[in-house]
Write an enzyme that holds these catalytic residues in place. Structure first.
Site, PDB file in Angstrom:
ATOM      1  N   HIS A  41       0.910  -1.165  -0.063  1.00 41.08           N
ATOM      2  CA  HIS A  41       0.189   0.128  -0.108  1.00 41.08           C
ATOM      3  C   HIS A  41       0.778   1.325   0.090  1.00 41.08           C
ATOM      4  CE1 HIS A  41      -2.913  -2.842   2.339  1.00 41.08           C
ATOM      5  NE2 HIS A  41      -3.492  -2.598   1.063  1.00 41.08           N
TER       6      HIS A  41
ATOM      7  N   ARG B 151      -1.615  -6.358  -7.867  1.00 37.83           N
ATOM      8  CA  ARG B 151      -0.433  -7.399  -7.589  1.00 37.83           C
ATOM      9  C   ARG B 151      -0.195  -8.276  -8.659  1.00 37.83           C
ATOM     10  NH1 ARG B 151      -2.904  -8.620  -1.994  1.00 37.83           N
ATOM     11  NH2 ARG B 151      -4.447  -9.184  -3.369  1.00 37.83           N
TER      12      ARG B 151
ATOM     13  N   SER C  20      -2.662  -8.231   2.729  1.00 37.45           N
ATOM     14  CA  SER C  20      -3.087  -8.044   4.311  1.00 37.45           C
ATOM     15  C   SER C  20      -3.364  -9.177   4.904  1.00 37.45           C
ATOM     16  CB  SER C  20      -4.265  -6.843   4.397  1.00 37.45           C
ATOM     17  OG  SER C  20      -3.795  -5.639   4.082  1.00 37.45           O
TER      18      SER C  20
ATOM     19  N   LYS D  28     -17.815  -7.567   7.432  1.00 37.58           N
ATOM     20  CA  LYS D  28     -16.422  -8.117   7.769  1.00 37.58           C
ATOM     21  C   LYS D  28     -15.797  -7.759   9.127  1.00 37.58           C
ATOM     22  CE  LYS D  28     -12.479  -7.691   4.629  1.00 37.58           C
ATOM     23  NZ  LYS D  28     -11.503  -6.992   3.616  1.00 37.58           N
TER      24      LYS D  28
END
Length: 160
Positions: A18, A91, A129, A42
């Site tokens: 990030h 990514r 993450s 979440k």
């Protein structure tokens, strides 16, 4: 109109991937808002407040960087902040498929807002993450994948 980019994400936790995206986007915009998404459906490791605090420490002293939280659709948040750019990092090809679908929906909802994609630096192309949390949960070092302040918070979180 001021060029404002919104970089949305859960950032749970904020990684060096990030940071790399922000570092490279920094010269391109007059302002970048790192928008920490609040998603009640979440389960997060860190609260939105903890994430904002950590990210704030990472970017202490940087100009043009703001950190905020938001709920709801990113395009609605962009309109609220007078931003016409959503900044996203990619990514791998799998990220592209997901992000492309979201960008198409965002374009339908708000045609005036563009999504800018930056490819992750090769050094961070594997960092996520989720992986960082899993490795840290098992007591292994993640210092190469996260800023120091985040690494310290992960150690505290999992040593309790």
């Amino acid at each position: 109109m001021k060029s404002i980019a919104v970089y949305p994400g859960s950032f749970d936790p904020f990684t060096n991937g990030h940071l790399d995206i922000i570092r490279r986007a920094h010269p391109l915009f007059e302002e970048i808002i790192i928008a920490v998404a609040i998603n009640s459906k979440k389960t997060s490791l860190f609260s939105p407040e903890e994430r904002v605090e950590m990210i704030g420490k990472v970017f202490h002293g940087w100009d043009k960087i703001k950190i905020d939280t938001f709920e709801g659709l990113t395009v609605d948040y962009c309109k609220e902040k007078n931003s016409r750019v959503i900044l996203r990092g990619l990514r791998a090809v799998t990220d592209f498929d997901y992000e492309y679908a979201i960008s198409l929906m965002n374009k339908k909802l708000a045609p005036e807002i563009e999504t800018y994609f930056l490819m992750a630096d090769n050094e961070y192309s594997f960092v996520s993450s989720t992986i960082v949390k899993e490795v840290a949960r098992h007591g292994r070092a993640v210092s190469n994948q996260v800023p120091d302040v985040v690494g310290e918070a992960l150690v505290k979180k999992f040593s309790v």
